[in-house]
Every structure is written in C-alpha cells, then in structure tokens.
Write an enzyme that holds these catalytic residues in place. Structure first.
Site, PDB file in Angstrom:
ATOM      1  N   TYR A   1      -2.139  -1.515  10.801  1.00 35.04           N
ATOM      2  CA  TYR A   1      -2.412  -2.025   9.447  1.00 35.04           C
ATOM      3  C   TYR A   1      -1.261  -1.677   8.503  1.00 35.04           C
ATOM      4  O   TYR A   1      -0.698  -2.542   7.829  1.00 35.04           O
ATOM      5  CB  TYR A   1      -3.731  -1.443   8.900  1.00 35.04           C
ATOM      6  CG  TYR A   1      -3.851  -1.617   7.411  1.00 35.04           C
ATOM      7  CD1 TYR A   1      -4.078  -2.872   6.858  1.00 35.04           C
ATOM      8  CD2 TYR A   1      -3.667  -0.535   6.530  1.00 35.04           C
ATOM      9  CE1 TYR A   1      -4.142  -3.043   5.482  1.00 35.04           C
ATOM     10  CE2 TYR A   1      -3.731  -0.699   5.164  1.00 35.04           C
ATOM     11  CZ  TYR A   1      -3.970  -1.953   4.642  1.00 35.04           C
ATOM     12  OH  TYR A   1      -4.014  -2.123   3.272  1.00 35.04           O
TER      13      TYR A   1
ATOM     14  N   SER B   1       0.829  -1.200   0.000  1.00 41.62           N
ATOM     15  CA  SER B   1       0.000   0.000   0.000  1.00 41.62           C
ATOM     16  C   SER B   1       0.865   1.253   0.000  1.00 41.62           C
ATOM     17  O   SER B   1       1.980   1.261   0.540  1.00 41.62           O
ATOM     18  CB  SER B   1      -0.857  -0.034   1.265  1.00 41.62           C
ATOM     19  OG  SER B   1      -1.421   1.223   1.509  1.00 41.62           O
TER      20      SER B   1
ATOM     21  N   LYS C   1       2.043  -3.973   6.433  1.00 38.73           N
ATOM     22  CA  LYS C   1       2.514  -3.912   5.043  1.00 38.73           C
ATOM     23  C   LYS C   1       4.038  -3.686   5.005  1.00 38.73           C
ATOM     24  O   LYS C   1       4.749  -4.326   4.236  1.00 38.73           O
ATOM     25  CB  LYS C   1       1.796  -2.791   4.291  1.00 38.73           C
ATOM     26  CG  LYS C   1       0.284  -2.982   4.171  1.00 38.73           C
ATOM     27  CD  LYS C   1      -0.061  -4.192   3.331  1.00 38.73           C
ATOM     28  CE  LYS C   1      -1.544  -4.448   3.256  1.00 38.73           C
ATOM     29  NZ  LYS C   1      -1.878  -5.780   2.735  1.00 38.73           N
TER      30      LYS C   1
HETATM   31  P1  NAD Z   1     -11.113  -7.124   1.131  1.00 36.61           P
HETATM   32  O1  NAD Z   1     -11.340  -7.157   2.589  1.00 36.61           O
HETATM   33  O2  NAD Z   1     -12.274  -6.853   0.252  1.00 36.61           O
HETATM   34  O3  NAD Z   1     -10.427  -8.480   0.652  1.00 36.61           O
HETATM   35  C1  NAD Z   1      -9.576  -9.230   1.480  1.00 36.61           C
HETATM   36  C2  NAD Z   1     -10.067 -10.663   1.413  1.00 36.61           C
HETATM   37  O4  NAD Z   1      -9.230 -11.458   2.244  1.00 36.61           O
HETATM   38  C3  NAD Z   1     -11.496 -10.825   1.939  1.00 36.61           C
HETATM   39  O5  NAD Z   1     -12.237 -11.560   0.990  1.00 36.61           O
HETATM   40  C4  NAD Z   1     -11.331 -11.611   3.234  1.00 36.61           C
HETATM   41  O6  NAD Z   1     -12.425 -12.467   3.486  1.00 36.61           O
HETATM   42  C5  NAD Z   1     -10.039 -12.357   2.976  1.00 36.61           C
HETATM   43  N1  NAD Z   1      -9.278 -12.726   4.180  1.00 36.61           N
HETATM   44  C6  NAD Z   1      -8.938 -11.925   5.226  1.00 36.61           C
HETATM   45  N2  NAD Z   1      -8.222 -12.637   6.125  1.00 36.61           N
HETATM   46  C7  NAD Z   1      -8.106 -13.898   5.634  1.00 36.61           C
HETATM   47  C8  NAD Z   1      -7.500 -15.087   6.106  1.00 36.61           C
HETATM   48  N3  NAD Z   1      -6.887 -15.123   7.300  1.00 36.61           N
HETATM   49  N4  NAD Z   1      -7.570 -16.199   5.346  1.00 36.61           N
HETATM   50  C9  NAD Z   1      -8.216 -16.172   4.146  1.00 36.61           C
HETATM   51  N5  NAD Z   1      -8.821 -15.092   3.660  1.00 36.61           N
HETATM   52  C10 NAD Z   1      -8.773 -13.959   4.394  1.00 36.61           C
HETATM   53  O7  NAD Z   1      -9.950  -6.064   0.850  1.00 36.61           O
HETATM   54  P2  NAD Z   1      -9.434  -5.458  -0.525  1.00 36.61           P
HETATM   55  O8  NAD Z   1      -9.751  -4.007  -0.522  1.00 36.61           O
HETATM   56  O9  NAD Z   1      -9.829  -6.308  -1.656  1.00 36.61           O
HETATM   57  O10 NAD Z   1      -7.868  -5.571  -0.281  1.00 36.61           O
HETATM   58  C11 NAD Z   1      -7.103  -6.685  -0.716  1.00 36.61           C
HETATM   59  C12 NAD Z   1      -5.668  -6.523  -0.262  1.00 36.61           C
HETATM   60  O11 NAD Z   1      -5.160  -5.289  -0.765  1.00 36.61           O
HETATM   61  C13 NAD Z   1      -5.515  -6.450   1.261  1.00 36.61           C
HETATM   62  O12 NAD Z   1      -4.323  -7.104   1.626  1.00 36.61           O
HETATM   63  C14 NAD Z   1      -5.404  -4.962   1.520  1.00 36.61           C
HETATM   64  O13 NAD Z   1      -4.674  -4.694   2.690  1.00 36.61           O
HETATM   65  C15 NAD Z   1      -4.640  -4.506   0.288  1.00 36.61           C
HETATM   66  N6  NAD Z   1      -4.848  -3.080  -0.005  1.00 36.61           N
HETATM   67  C16 NAD Z   1      -6.105  -2.591  -0.138  1.00 36.61           C
HETATM   68  C17 NAD Z   1      -6.303  -1.232  -0.377  1.00 36.61           C
HETATM   69  C18 NAD Z   1      -7.686  -0.655  -0.483  1.00 36.61           C
HETATM   70  O14 NAD Z   1      -7.826   0.574  -0.421  1.00 36.61           O
HETATM   71  N7  NAD Z   1      -8.733  -1.440  -0.679  1.00 36.61           N
HETATM   72  C19 NAD Z   1      -5.183  -0.390  -0.514  1.00 36.61           C
HETATM   73  C20 NAD Z   1      -3.912  -0.929  -0.388  1.00 36.61           C
HETATM   74  C21 NAD Z   1      -3.749  -2.290  -0.133  1.00 36.61           C
END
Ligand code: NAD
Ligand code: UDP
Length: 338
Positions: free
Chosen positions: A149, A124, A153
């Site tokens: 959080y 991120s 990362k």
């Molecule tokens: P999201 O919560 O929609 O997706 C994450 C998925 O991981 C979910 O489906 C959840 O059920 C699953 N999950 C969580 N813990 C788990 C575990 N222990 N075992 C199996 N599955 C698990 O989030 P997103 O927005 O799609 O983000 C995806 C990734 O990108 C994350 O790692 C997040 O930190 C990173 N990210 C997101 C953003 C954002 O703004 N959305 C920005 C930077 C980084």
C-alpha cells in the site's frame, strides 16, 4: 469551477465534497463504491444544502472515464480512489498495485486527452518510512515503505514527478496525509470501515458501542514517553479543507507542489484513548498486546510549508477529533446501514 472527485463517496472524499461545495465549487463524484456507500453523498447534500453529480464507475475502466470527460469539462481532478488496507495489501499486492497505480495512470491519460491539467493526489505520511528525524518536513527523505500500500503511494509520487518533468503544463499537488480521524460535527458522515477496523480510532469507537470487547494497544515498549507509538492525528474536516487550499494554489499554475497535512502535534496511543474517554465520560477497556509488524515509533510533521504557501492550518485538536468521531459512531452504530 467543476471538480472531479474520484473516490468521493469514501471517508476523506465525502468530507472534501462538503468543503468543496461550501466553497462554491461544482462537484462530480466518480466512485465504484467498493469501499463506500452512495448514502454518504446523500448526506453530503443534506449537510451543504447543495447538489452534486454522482457517477458510479471504476478508475480502471478507461472507456467509462473517457465518457465522463466527454460529458464534463473539469478544472481539476482530486484522486481519492484507491485501496488503503495495509494488511490486505501485503496479501494482495498485485490488486493494490493495479488498482492504485493503473487507476492513477488512467486518470492522468484521460486528463491529458481532454486538456485538464490540475491534479491533486492523496499521498501519505507512510512515504517517509521510518524517519531518521522527527518532525518530518516535505524535504525529508522518502522511501523505505514497509508494505505494498505504502509503496503504491511512493510509486505514484514518482510517476507524478516524471509526468510533470515531461509535461510541465500539469499542476500537481501531492498531499501527504498524516492520520485523519474524526467526523463531520453534524454526525451525518464519518468513517464506515468494513469488518474489523484496522485503524485505532474506529476500533476505539466500536469498543465504545460494545461491538468489540476491548482495544488492544500494539506495544507499550517503544522509546516514547508512555511507551506507545506517536502519530500526528488530524481532524478529517481540517484535512478536507486542506484540499480547497491546495486547489486554490493549483489555480495559480505552481507546477508540482508537495504538502504535508497534519497538525504538527504528536499524540500517543494513550493520548488518543484518553481523548475518547473524555468524550465518553467513562473508561474504555484495553489490553497491551504485541507490537504490530511494520509500525514505526514516532511520526509527526512540521506544518510551516502548508501554512506559508497555502495558508493551511488545522483548527481542531485531538479532543475535538474524539468528540466528533464518537458523535458519528453513536448516531450511526452500523455506519451508513442504519
Ligand atoms: P476510502 O476507502 O474511504 O475511500 C476511497 C474511495 O475510493 C472509496 O469510496 C472506494 O469505493 C473508492 N475506490 C477504490 N478503488 C476504486 C476504483 N478502482 N475506482 C473507483 N473508485 C474506487 O478511503 P479514505 O480513507 O477516504 O482514503 C482516500 C484516499 O486517501 C486513498 O487514496 C487513501 O490511500 C488515502 N489516504 C488515506 C489515509 C487514511 O488514513 N484514511 C491516509 C493517507 C492517505
Ligand atoms: N493501534 C493500536 N491498536 C489498534 C490499532 C492501532 O494500538 O487496534 C496503534 C498502532 O500501533 C499505531 C497507532 O495506533 O501506533 C495508529 O495506528 P493506525 O492503524 O490508526 O494508523 P497508522 O499510523 O498505522 O497509519
């Protein structure tokens, strides 16, 4: 080629599954559904007309991971599985460190055992902390994260660098996402947050459908042209396609690579609000509130490295993002629970 997509039922994961399937990859999704619904995957199949395998499971469950790798020969793992709510991470640091970091280590260990050496990690823009100079690029200083959080990362990035040093066979792409918003243009998949949204775009669309009364803009006294914070918003479909670009790169054995995925354009909170008003055809009610703890004034990225090395260039602008996110929200007022 078979790709394991952990967290693939989530917001970015589901859009990435669409891009992977449309680009000829086989997909196995592994997700514990802690923050997502299996319905998202049914809709991925509908959009693409292609099948994928879904295995419900947790990245903390080492036995289940072993079974998964025993049953499938993966060419690459894309790790979206993680907890991502900034405020919650401040209240539950151990849960965040355990889920995100132990989860990533478990995956890397099982990959090593089964000789799968290609890994893509969802990092991120938060790893840049409060940047001294913007736009940032991949060589900008990292650190100074303001919540657990963000620190997960940062730590996972370091673990990946140490692993690559010790085991150069690993090809690793660290993708630092800027602010993904928007939804698939079909309106079939999109972001489906639980409870009150923490993030700007889903909050705005919930005001648009009348679920929330008005947007609170967190501060208009920043040193920016209109006083509100500036971010680099990127359409989730562009971001999803960025994973296909990174995956192609990994197949060339590049070692460890890092890319910022953004558009290169900074937009203020008012710019985003106005883009949604354009999509809506009406004004959206808002008030100015206090600054939110931990927010930084400005962050956006240079895009040269991703363009030159993986041929990645975002094609959607902020108006496209607002239009598609509104389309998704209007068609799915209760997310996947319709
Ligand atoms: P999201 O919560 O929609 O997706 C994450 C998925 O991981 C979910 O489906 C959840 O059920 C699953 N999950 C969580 N813990 C788990 C575990 N222990 N075992 C199996 N599955 C698990 O989030 P997103 O927005 O799609 O983000 C995806 C990734 O990108 C994350 O790692 C997040 O930190 C990173 N990210 C997101 C953003 C954002 O703004 N959305 C920005 C930077 C980084
Ligand atoms: N923001 C806001 N009101 C909200 C949610 C967010 O004014 O209800 C602002 C926030 O202060 C930041 C920008 O919108 O300047 C983007 O916030 P978001 O949480 O979506 O992403 P972040 O950049 O913090 O990861």
């Amino acid at each position: 080629m078979k790709i394991l997509v952990t967290g693939g039922a989530g917001y970015i994961g589901s859009h990435t599954c669409v891009e992977l399937l449309n680009n000829g990859f086989e997909v196995v999704v592994y997700d514990n559904l802690s923050n997502s619904k299996e319905e998202a995957l049914t809709r991925v199949k509908k959009i693409t007309g292609k099948d994928l395998i879904f295995v419900k499971g947790d990245v903390l469950d080492v036995k289940a991971l072993d079974k998964l790798f025993n049953e499938h020969k993966f060419d690459c793992v894309i790790n979206f599985a993680g907890l991502k709510a900034v405020g919650e991470s401040v209240k539950k640091p151990l849960e965040y460190y355990h889920n995100n970091i132990t989860g990533a280590i478990n995956l890397l260990e099982v990959m090593k055992k089964y000789e799968c050496y290609n890994f893509i990690f969802s990092s991120s823009a938060t790893v840049y902390g409060d940047p001294e100079v913007v736009p940032v690029d991949e060589n900008s200083k990292i650190g100074g994260t303001t919540n657990p959080y963000g620190t997960t990362k940062l730590f996972i990035e370091q673990i990946l660098k140490d692993l690559h040093y010790a085991e150069p066979k690993f090809n690793i792409a660290i993708l630092r996402y800027f602010n993904p918003i928007g939804a698939h243009p079909t309106g079939l998949i999109g972001e489906d947050p639980n409870g009150i949204p923490n993030n700007l775009a889903p909050y705005i669309t919930q005001v648009m459908i009348g679920k929330r009364e008005k947007l609170t803009i967190f501060g208009n006294d920043y040193e920016t042209p209109d006083g509100t914070c500036i971010r680099d918003y990127i359409h989730v479909c562009d971001l999803a396609y960025g994973h296909v670009c990174a995956l192609r790169k990994l197949l060339e054995n590049p070692g460890l690579v890092i890319y910022n995925l953004g558009t290169g354009t900074g937009s203020s909170v008012f710019d985003v609000l106005h883009a949604f008003e354009k999509a809506y055809g009406k004004e959206i009610p808002y008030v100015i509130g206090n600054r939110r703890a931990g927010d930084i004034a400005v962050n956006f990225t240079k895009v040269d490295k991703a363009l030159n090395e993986i041929n990645f260039k975002a094609k959607y602008d902020i108006n496209d993002m607002a239009r598609d996110q509104w389309n998704w929200q209007a068609k799915n007022q209760n997310g996947y629970e319709n």
